[in-house]
Write a protein that holds these residues in place. Sequence first.
Motif, short mmCIF file in Angstrom:
data_model
loop_
_atom_site.label_atom_id
_atom_site.label_comp_id
_atom_site.label_asym_id
_atom_site.label_seq_id
_atom_site.Cartn_x
_atom_site.Cartn_y
_atom_site.Cartn_z
N VAL A 1 -15.68 6.08 4.02
CA VAL A 1 -15.03 5.06 4.83
C VAL A 1 -14.77 3.84 3.94
CG1 VAL A 1 -15.21 3.51 6.82
CG2 VAL A 1 -16.12 5.84 6.97
N MET A 2 -13.56 3.32 4.02
CA MET A 2 -13.17 2.11 3.29
C MET A 2 -12.61 1.11 4.28
SD MET A 2 -12.31 0.15 0.65
CE MET A 2 -12.26 1.10 -0.88
N VAL A 3 -13.05 -0.15 4.18
CA VAL A 3 -12.52 -1.22 5.01
C VAL A 3 -11.84 -2.24 4.11
CG1 VAL A 3 -13.05 -3.10 6.61
CG2 VAL A 3 -14.26 -0.91 6.81
N ILE A 4 -10.60 -2.60 4.45
CA ILE A 4 -9.85 -3.61 3.71
C ILE A 4 -9.73 -4.84 4.59
CG2 ILE A 4 -7.68 -4.13 2.54
CD1 ILE A 4 -7.24 -1.03 2.45
N HIS A 5 -10.26 -5.95 4.11
CA HIS A 5 -10.21 -7.20 4.87
C HIS A 5 -8.98 -7.99 4.44
CE1 HIS A 5 -14.28 -6.81 6.57
NE2 HIS A 5 -14.58 -6.24 5.41
N LYS A 6 -8.08 -8.23 5.40
CA LYS A 6 -6.87 -8.98 5.09
C LYS A 6 -6.97 -10.37 5.73
CE LYS A 6 -1.84 -8.59 4.89
NZ LYS A 6 -0.66 -7.76 5.21
N ASN A 7 -7.14 -11.37 4.91
CA ASN A 7 -7.17 -12.75 5.38
C ASN A 7 -6.88 -13.69 4.22
OD1 ASN A 7 -9.64 -13.26 3.91
ND2 ASN A 7 -10.80 -12.35 5.58
N ASN A 8 -6.70 -14.98 4.55
CA ASN A 8 -6.42 -15.96 3.50
C ASN A 8 -7.66 -16.75 3.11
OD1 ASN A 8 -6.78 -17.57 5.73
ND2 ASN A 8 -4.69 -18.36 5.80
N MET A 9 -8.83 -16.21 3.44
CA MET A 9 -10.09 -16.87 3.07
C MET A 9 -10.59 -16.31 1.74
SD MET A 9 -11.92 -17.09 6.82
CE MET A 9 -11.89 -15.31 7.07
N PHE A 10 -9.84 -16.58 0.68
CA PHE A 10 -10.18 -16.04 -0.62
C PHE A 10 -9.80 -17.03 -1.72
CE2 PHE A 10 -5.74 -15.02 -0.20
CZ PHE A 10 -5.23 -15.12 -1.49
N PHE B 1 0.15 -15.25 -10.46
CA PHE B 1 0.05 -15.90 -9.15
C PHE B 1 -0.13 -14.84 -8.08
CE2 PHE B 1 2.00 -17.38 -5.19
CZ PHE B 1 1.53 -18.68 -5.06
N TYR B 2 -0.97 -15.13 -7.09
CA TYR B 2 -1.08 -14.30 -5.90
C TYR B 2 -1.50 -15.18 -4.72
CZ TYR B 2 -2.79 -11.25 -2.28
OH TYR B 2 -2.99 -10.65 -1.05
N ASN B 3 -0.80 -15.03 -3.59
CA ASN B 3 -1.20 -15.75 -2.38
C ASN B 3 -0.59 -15.06 -1.17
OD1 ASN B 3 -2.50 -17.65 -0.84
ND2 ASN B 3 -1.60 -19.42 -1.89
N GLN B 4 -1.14 -15.38 -0.01
CA GLN B 4 -0.67 -14.86 1.27
C GLN B 4 -0.15 -16.03 2.11
OE1 GLN B 4 -3.81 -12.78 3.26
NE2 GLN B 4 -4.23 -11.42 1.55
N PHE B 5 0.91 -15.77 2.86
CA PHE B 5 1.47 -16.79 3.75
C PHE B 5 1.83 -16.16 5.08
CE2 PHE B 5 2.76 -17.76 -0.64
CZ PHE B 5 2.24 -19.04 -0.80
N GLU B 6 1.66 -16.93 6.14
CA GLU B 6 2.17 -16.53 7.45
C GLU B 6 3.46 -17.26 7.70
OE1 GLU B 6 -0.61 -16.92 10.60
OE2 GLU B 6 -2.14 -15.69 9.62
N TYR B 7 4.46 -16.55 8.20
CA TYR B 7 5.76 -17.17 8.44
C TYR B 7 6.25 -16.84 9.84
CZ TYR B 7 7.91 -12.57 7.67
OH TYR B 7 8.26 -11.24 7.77
N LYS B 8 7.05 -17.74 10.40
CA LYS B 8 7.62 -17.54 11.73
C LYS B 8 9.13 -17.30 11.66
CE LYS B 8 4.14 -20.28 14.20
NZ LYS B 8 3.90 -21.45 15.10
N THR B 9 9.78 -17.94 10.71
CA THR B 9 11.24 -17.83 10.61
C THR B 9 11.64 -17.37 9.22
OG1 THR B 9 11.59 -20.09 9.82
CG2 THR B 9 11.41 -19.79 12.20
N GLN B 10 12.90 -17.00 9.08
CA GLN B 10 13.43 -16.61 7.78
C GLN B 10 13.34 -17.77 6.79
OE1 GLN B 10 17.44 -15.16 8.44
NE2 GLN B 10 16.84 -14.33 10.43
N ASN B 11 13.58 -18.98 7.27
CA ASN B 11 13.51 -20.15 6.40
C ASN B 11 12.09 -20.40 5.91
OD1 ASN B 11 16.26 -20.68 6.51
ND2 ASN B 11 16.08 -22.04 8.28
N ASP B 12 11.10 -20.12 6.76
CA ASP B 12 9.70 -20.22 6.32
C ASP B 12 9.46 -19.28 5.15
OD1 ASP B 12 9.15 -21.99 8.38
OD2 ASP B 12 8.28 -20.47 9.68
N PHE B 13 9.94 -18.05 5.30
CA PHE B 13 9.78 -17.02 4.26
C PHE B 13 10.37 -17.51 2.94
CE2 PHE B 13 10.76 -13.29 1.82
CZ PHE B 13 9.82 -12.33 2.19
#
Length: 277
Positions: A79-88, A194-206
């Motif tokens: 069993v493998m668990v992958i934690h996806k969050n921006n707390m890193f 560089f590596y980072n995660q972002f949450e986006y709501k619109t195309q312009n955010d992206f």
Amino acid sequence: MIEKTIDIEKSKANSTHRKLSIQAGLNGLSFCVTDTITNKILAFEKIVFKTQATPYLMLKELKAKLGQDGEVGSSFSEVMVIHKNNMFGLVPKPFFNKEELPNYLKFNAKIMANDLIAYDEIPNQDIVNVYIPYTNINNYIFDLFGEFEFKHSGTVLISALLNEGRTVIGPVCYVQVSEKEMEVMIVSDKKLLFYNQFEYKTQNDFLYYLLFSLEQLQLNPEKIQLKMFGAIEEGDPIYDLCHQYIGQVSVFVPNSPSFPLEELENEVIDFSILSAL
């Protein structure tokens, strides 16, 4: 403080040669079951939350899914668990000290008194990924299956893309696209820049997060190679918008030595969970 593998006596062993990989994030859950002998994917399921969940609600959804008599099942040898969050936070290995884990995160994550902090070493990069896993998820998985391994999604993605066997000249920006999240990774000559995660709501955010990331490294959008994958196709609104500002844009199909992506309808399967198999 804990490391990435829970080193406790394994519960009931089985010899089914079935591996379960779970990606857990506040925007959804992914499950993938493989046969470790034949390297075949036996089942894949994905749950996307309509609104961002809490760790409590995410665990509730996970329990409901694993409690069902469905294709995922309940008997596994791994069993493998992958934690996806921006707390890193990514730490250069020469400056890493496992006794100082909270100090690497205190400026970019809210650390609670009962939080456990883990870390993954990224192979061949002299980089350590320090992060906060979802402890309630880990506790439940251990109670259910016994010993298991866990990693941060960033560790999995970085390692997989840096192991790509293709030769690329100049810096490359990879973006894994999902419905609400984007993971941006920039490499040059097999080195992570560089590596980072972002949450986006619109195309312009992206577009903003993408151009901002390039600006931090003083990279020219007209010259960078942008390779997007995941929930993206040529002609999508986000793809077309990026094409207006980035000189070289393409939809990218990552290599997978064990699983031929073109045969897996890979637009449905998260590359991170596939890379952890």
